[in-house]
Motif scaffolding. Structure first.
Motif, PDB file in Angstrom:
ATOM      1  N   LEU A 257       0.784  -1.256   0.107  1.00  0.00           N
ATOM      2  CA  LEU A 257       0.083  -0.047   0.054  1.00  0.00           C
ATOM      3  C   LEU A 257       0.999   1.317   0.044  1.00  0.00           C
ATOM      4  CD1 LEU A 257      -2.712   1.427   0.330  1.00  0.00           C
ATOM      5  CD2 LEU A 257      -2.395   1.045   2.670  1.00  0.00           C
ATOM      6  N   ILE A 258       1.923   1.342   0.957  1.00  0.00           N
ATOM      7  CA  ILE A 258       2.502   2.413   0.905  1.00  0.00           C
ATOM      8  C   ILE A 258       3.582   2.499  -0.234  1.00  0.00           C
ATOM      9  CG2 ILE A 258       4.493   3.719   2.349  1.00  0.00           C
ATOM     10  CD1 ILE A 258       1.543   3.746   3.554  1.00  0.00           C
ATOM     11  N   LEU A 259       4.106   1.350  -0.649  1.00  0.00           N
ATOM     12  CA  LEU A 259       4.920   1.422  -1.643  1.00  0.00           C
ATOM     13  C   LEU A 259       4.643   1.981  -2.992  1.00  0.00           C
ATOM     14  CD1 LEU A 259       7.875   0.197  -1.855  1.00  0.00           C
ATOM     15  CD2 LEU A 259       6.874  -1.938  -3.033  1.00  0.00           C
ATOM     16  N   THR A 260       3.043   1.578  -3.255  1.00  0.00           N
ATOM     17  CA  THR A 260       2.697   1.879  -4.475  1.00  0.00           C
ATOM     18  C   THR A 260       1.889   3.033  -4.484  1.00  0.00           C
ATOM     19  OG1 THR A 260       0.789   0.450  -4.088  1.00  0.00           O
ATOM     20  CG2 THR A 260       2.514  -0.691  -5.140  1.00  0.00           C
ATOM     21  N   TRP A 261       1.161   3.542  -3.610  1.00  0.00           N
ATOM     22  CA  TRP A 261       0.088   4.410  -3.458  1.00  0.00           C
ATOM     23  C   TRP A 261       0.502   5.799  -2.626  1.00  0.00           C
ATOM     24  CZ3 TRP A 261      -3.960   5.858  -6.183  1.00  0.00           C
ATOM     25  CH2 TRP A 261      -4.564   4.966  -7.195  1.00  0.00           C
ATOM     26  N   ALA A 262       1.687   5.833  -1.815  1.00  0.00           N
ATOM     27  CA  ALA A 262       1.976   6.823  -0.905  1.00  0.00           C
ATOM     28  C   ALA A 262       2.636   7.988  -1.951  1.00  0.00           C
ATOM     29  CB  ALA A 262       3.283   6.579   0.046  1.00  0.00           C
ATOM     30  N   PRO A 263       3.295   7.545  -2.971  1.00  0.00           N
ATOM     31  CA  PRO A 263       3.729   8.973  -3.905  1.00  0.00           C
ATOM     32  C   PRO A 263       2.389   9.530  -4.458  1.00  0.00           C
ATOM     33  CG  PRO A 263       5.114   6.878  -4.127  1.00  0.00           C
ATOM     34  CD  PRO A 263       3.980   6.513  -3.557  1.00  0.00           C
ATOM     35  N   LYS A 264       1.597   8.874  -5.158  1.00  0.00           N
ATOM     36  CA  LYS A 264       0.415   9.352  -5.643  1.00  0.00           C
ATOM     37  C   LYS A 264      -0.674  10.215  -4.588  1.00  0.00           C
ATOM     38  CE  LYS A 264      -3.158   8.740  -9.147  1.00  0.00           C
ATOM     39  NZ  LYS A 264      -3.136  10.052  -9.776  1.00  0.00           N
ATOM     40  N   TYR A 265      -0.652   9.433  -3.569  1.00  0.00           N
ATOM     41  CA  TYR A 265      -1.450  10.254  -2.509  1.00  0.00           C
ATOM     42  C   TYR A 265      -0.799  11.568  -1.982  1.00  0.00           C
ATOM     43  CZ  TYR A 265      -3.065  11.067   2.433  1.00  0.00           C
ATOM     44  OH  TYR A 265      -3.093  11.968   3.525  1.00  0.00           O
ATOM     45  N   LEU A 266       0.633  11.774  -1.820  1.00  0.00           N
ATOM     46  CA  LEU A 266       1.096  12.860  -1.569  1.00  0.00           C
ATOM     47  C   LEU A 266       0.756  14.011  -2.780  1.00  0.00           C
ATOM     48  CD1 LEU A 266       4.266  11.608   0.258  1.00  0.00           C
ATOM     49  CD2 LEU A 266       2.252  12.650   1.363  1.00  0.00           C
ATOM     50  N   GLN A 267       0.855  13.617  -3.766  1.00  0.00           N
ATOM     51  CA  GLN A 267       0.893  14.384  -4.852  1.00  0.00           C
ATOM     52  C   GLN A 267      -0.600  14.784  -5.214  1.00  0.00           C
ATOM     53  OE1 GLN A 267       2.641  12.138  -8.428  1.00  0.00           O
ATOM     54  NE2 GLN A 267       4.282  13.901  -8.470  1.00  0.00           N
TER      55      GLN A 267
ATOM     56  N   VAL B 102       2.401  15.774   9.850  1.00  0.00           N
ATOM     57  CA  VAL B 102       1.952  14.728  10.686  1.00  0.00           C
ATOM     58  C   VAL B 102       1.604  13.715  10.401  1.00  0.00           C
ATOM     59  CG1 VAL B 102       0.070  14.539  12.737  1.00  0.00           C
ATOM     60  CG2 VAL B 102       1.097  16.800  12.367  1.00  0.00           C
ATOM     61  N   ILE B 103       0.871  13.720   9.127  1.00  0.00           N
ATOM     62  CA  ILE B 103       0.448  12.330   8.389  1.00  0.00           C
ATOM     63  C   ILE B 103       1.590  11.499   8.007  1.00  0.00           C
ATOM     64  CG2 ILE B 103      -0.494  11.767   6.310  1.00  0.00           C
ATOM     65  CD1 ILE B 103      -2.690  13.656   6.533  1.00  0.00           C
ATOM     66  N   LEU B 104       2.470  12.504   7.357  1.00  0.00           N
ATOM     67  CA  LEU B 104       4.020  11.731   6.953  1.00  0.00           C
ATOM     68  C   LEU B 104       4.622  10.994   8.312  1.00  0.00           C
ATOM     69  CD1 LEU B 104       5.568  14.210   4.525  1.00  0.00           C
ATOM     70  CD2 LEU B 104       4.835  11.800   4.065  1.00  0.00           C
ATOM     71  N   LEU B 105       4.519  11.776   9.604  1.00  0.00           N
ATOM     72  CA  LEU B 105       5.192  11.103  10.622  1.00  0.00           C
ATOM     73  C   LEU B 105       4.364   9.920  11.079  1.00  0.00           C
ATOM     74  CD1 LEU B 105       7.003  11.222  13.208  1.00  0.00           C
ATOM     75  CD2 LEU B 105       5.378  12.777  14.104  1.00  0.00           C
ATOM     76  N   LEU B 106       2.942   9.902  10.999  1.00  0.00           N
ATOM     77  CA  LEU B 106       2.203   8.823  11.281  1.00  0.00           C
ATOM     78  C   LEU B 106       2.509   7.699  10.377  1.00  0.00           C
ATOM     79  CD1 LEU B 106      -1.157  10.595  12.253  1.00  0.00           C
ATOM     80  CD2 LEU B 106       0.438   9.493  13.959  1.00  0.00           C
ATOM     81  N   MET B 107       2.648   8.127   9.138  1.00  0.00           N
ATOM     82  CA  MET B 107       2.767   6.972   8.113  1.00  0.00           C
ATOM     83  C   MET B 107       4.106   6.507   8.343  1.00  0.00           C
ATOM     84  SD  MET B 107       1.519   8.771   4.476  1.00  0.00           S
ATOM     85  CE  MET B 107       1.992   7.393   3.501  1.00  0.00           C
ATOM     86  N   SER B 108       5.273   7.100   8.849  1.00  0.00           N
ATOM     87  CA  SER B 108       6.377   6.689   9.103  1.00  0.00           C
ATOM     88  C   SER B 108       6.222   5.513  10.408  1.00  0.00           C
ATOM     89  CB  SER B 108       7.377   7.496   9.372  1.00  0.00           C
ATOM     90  OG  SER B 108       8.770   7.207   9.762  1.00  0.00           O
ATOM     91  N   LEU B 109       5.570   6.049  11.447  1.00  0.00           N
ATOM     92  CA  LEU B 109       5.371   5.309  12.540  1.00  0.00           C
ATOM     93  C   LEU B 109       4.607   4.070  12.344  1.00  0.00           C
ATOM     94  CD1 LEU B 109       4.639   8.150  15.161  1.00  0.00           C
ATOM     95  CD2 LEU B 109       6.555   6.675  15.094  1.00  0.00           C
ATOM     96  N   GLY B 110       3.765   4.094  11.263  1.00  0.00           N
ATOM     97  CA  GLY B 110       2.894   2.818  11.205  1.00  0.00           C
ATOM     98  C   GLY B 110       3.720   1.932  10.192  1.00  0.00           C
ATOM     99  N   THR B 111       4.463   2.292   9.272  1.00  0.00           N
ATOM    100  CA  THR B 111       5.210   1.511   8.307  1.00  0.00           C
ATOM    101  C   THR B 111       6.234   1.003   9.401  1.00  0.00           C
ATOM    102  OG1 THR B 111       4.614   2.816   6.429  1.00  0.00           O
ATOM    103  CG2 THR B 111       6.420   1.371   6.353  1.00  0.00           C
ATOM    104  N   GLY B 112       6.926   1.579  10.188  1.00  0.00           N
ATOM    105  CA  GLY B 112       8.076   1.307  11.052  1.00  0.00           C
ATOM    106  C   GLY B 112       7.406   0.029  12.095  1.00  0.00           C
TER     107      GLY B 112
ATOM    108  N   LEU C 178      10.346  13.696   0.563  1.00  0.00           N
ATOM    109  CA  LEU C 178       9.238  13.372   1.481  1.00  0.00           C
ATOM    110  C   LEU C 178       8.932  11.939   1.299  1.00  0.00           C
ATOM    111  CD1 LEU C 178       6.921  16.466   0.746  1.00  0.00           C
ATOM    112  CD2 LEU C 178       8.076  15.986   3.002  1.00  0.00           C
ATOM    113  N   GLY C 179       9.230  11.545   0.080  1.00  0.00           N
ATOM    114  CA  GLY C 179       8.798   9.994  -0.046  1.00  0.00           C
ATOM    115  C   GLY C 179       9.452   9.146   0.692  1.00  0.00           C
ATOM    116  N   MET C 180      10.617   9.697   1.289  1.00  0.00           N
ATOM    117  CA  MET C 180      11.730   8.945   2.114  1.00  0.00           C
ATOM    118  C   MET C 180      10.953   8.568   3.549  1.00  0.00           C
ATOM    119  SD  MET C 180      15.205  10.506   1.162  1.00  0.00           S
ATOM    120  CE  MET C 180      16.350   9.273   2.038  1.00  0.00           C
ATOM    121  N   ILE C 181      10.343   9.583   3.849  1.00  0.00           N
ATOM    122  CA  ILE C 181       9.947   9.701   5.331  1.00  0.00           C
ATOM    123  C   ILE C 181       9.139   8.532   5.866  1.00  0.00           C
ATOM    124  CG2 ILE C 181       8.251  10.944   7.043  1.00  0.00           C
ATOM    125  CD1 ILE C 181       9.327  13.442   5.569  1.00  0.00           C
ATOM    126  N   PRO C 182       8.216   8.169   4.962  1.00  0.00           N
ATOM    127  CA  PRO C 182       7.312   6.606   5.647  1.00  0.00           C
ATOM    128  C   PRO C 182       8.076   5.487   5.657  1.00  0.00           C
ATOM    129  CG  PRO C 182       6.134   7.947   3.681  1.00  0.00           C
ATOM    130  CD  PRO C 182       7.473   8.486   3.653  1.00  0.00           C
TER     131      PRO C 182
END
Length: 438
Positions: A255-265, A337-347, A278-282
């Motif tokens: 999910l994060i691998l394929t859709w995070a970049p398009k979601y952010l755009q 904050v969303i990017l931080l939460l995505m990083s915490l979730g993926t981590g 920014l794509g590195m943060i998650p």
């Protein structure tokens, strides 16, 4: 390197796993160019991303059978060379589709992405078979973590690599560069790796004793004629439930691998340059937790001698934390904050990422190749489901539905791991019988 050659091999595996994940995920950063050039929409783009999974699930299954029959060296070589060849052609796959398949660029992407996935499929299975042969039991989880470190780290560095290559050589030529790196690695690997540590001249007697002490796998020149067939995997509730839970964890990954970049755009209007960092943060935290989780697992096993606590219990914590952080994303609007939460979730998801593979090594050590192949087939249905389902969810309900689905998946994974009971037995048939009675 005396006495530590196994660590050198694990680092080489980490490197090629990084390339493996960059190769598969870099297309997401070229999405603006591809969509515009070939007239795709969110639904068809979801299919382009999902095509990879159709080949990937079968590649892992057959790679597992080959790993037991031919050895991990054969599987590594076959996989790395063939996926690199298909990577070389990925940039022109849409053009080939237009020229060959009745003007359909989508058909061209389908053929190349499926074959590319088929070729990449055996990689993690080859890693599991390698570790079964080379890793001491007391280091098993941590060495799996080193091997799988390439997954989040590859995803982490994909963004800056993509931005650099697209900006310098163009999105089509970037696939040529990455394909060439994979072929060079395969040439080096052929020289430095053997299926068993007994066969390698740089493995000292002392290191071999460390590897073989309490290890479940020994080199058997004549072959083991008593091991169970691959389909006995389905007789073990532990192996089956572990695989379905592993699918849930992999869903988050893809999910994060394929859709995070398009979601952010789409949601925050970030351009390609911004995505370069920014794509590195998650993925930042996942590069730590993918090693931290296995290390904690090994410590827990040493202290409790309880594999359920060390493996299943830690995976349950992983799912709960992941679901919590993705739930919190639904309550905030700040992109940082969303990017931080995505990083915490993926981590949090990668805290247990390596342990699903270790459960198979703990439970069925003599059939690691075949059983991880079956596991690979099941879990990487997520490579199809996650990007494709997300495409439908985004078109019909918007991006919040993407995160709600992720939370539901985490709850399912948590529940399944309650019933996963890994364990080492001396006789493979005994493993299946005992697990079947649980």
């Amino acid at each position: 390197m005396s006495g530590k050659y196994r660590y050198f091999l694990m680092m080489m595996i980490t490197f090629i796993t990084i390339i493996n994940y960059v190769d598969r995920s870099i297309m997401a950063y070229a999405q603006e160019y591809i969509i515009n050039e070939y007239g795709l929409n969110a639904k068809s783009w979801g299919h382009v991303l999902g095509f990879f999974g159709y080949g990937y699930i079968f590649g892992g299954f057959f790679g597992g059978l080959l790993a037991d029959k031919k050895g991990p060296k054969f599987v590594w070589m076959l996989s790395a060379v063939t996926w690199s060849i298909f990577a070389l052609g990925m940039g022109v796959s849409g053009d080939i589709g237009i020229a060959v398949f009745g003007g359909s660029a989508l058909a061209g992407f389908a053929v190349f992405r499926i074959l590319f996935g088929l070729a990449e499929g055996p990689a993690l299975v080859g890693n599991a078979r390698t570790l079964a042969n080379w890793a001491p039991v007391k280091e098993r989880a941590f060495l799996n973590g080193i091997g799988i470190l390439g997954v989040p780290f590859g995803a982490l560095i994909t963004a800056p690599i993509a931005v650099f290559l697209i900006s310098t050589v163009g999105w089509k030529m970037m696939f040529v560069v990455l394909g060439a790196i994979g072929i060079i690695w395969a040439i080096i690997w052929r020289k430095i790796f053997t299926d068993y540590p007994e066969d390698h001249p740089l493995v000292s007697k002392e290191e071999l004793e460390v590897i073989r002490y309490s290890n479940d796998i020994k080199k058997n020149e004549g072959g083991d004629k008593t091991i169970s067939p691959w389909y006995h995997f389905f007789k073990s509730p532990t192996l089956m439930l572990n695989s379905i839970a592993h699918f849930c964890a992999n869903y988050i990954n893809f999910l994060i691998l394929t859709w995070a970049p398009k979601y952010l755009q789409d949601v925050f209007n970030y351009d390609l340059k911004a995505l370069g960092y920014l794509g590195m943060i998650p993925w930042a935290l996942a590069c730590i937790t993918v090693l931290l989780g296995p290390k904690i697992s090994d410590i827990l096993f040493k202290r409790t001698n309880n594999l359920w606590i060390a493996r299943s219990g830690l995976c349950m914590i992983s799912f709960i934390l992941t679901g919590l952080f993705f739930t919190l994303i639904l309550t905030v609007n700040s992109p940082l904050v969303i990017l931080l939460l995505m990083s915490l979730g993926t981590g949090s998801s990668f805290l247990g990422g390596a342990l699903f593979w270790v459960v198979i090594q703990d439970t069925a050590p003599t059939r690691v190749g075949a059983y991880t192949g079956v596991n690979h087939f099941i879990i990487n249905a997520a490579a199809i489901v996650a990007p494709t389902l997300t495409g439908y969810l985004v078109m019909t309900n918007g991006y919040p539905a993407m995160f709600i689905a992720a939370v539901v998946v985490c709850l399912i994974g948590f529940t399944l791991m309650i019933f996963v009971k890994p364990g080492i037995k001396n006789n493979q048939s005994e493993v299946i019988v005992n697990n079947a009675r649980m």
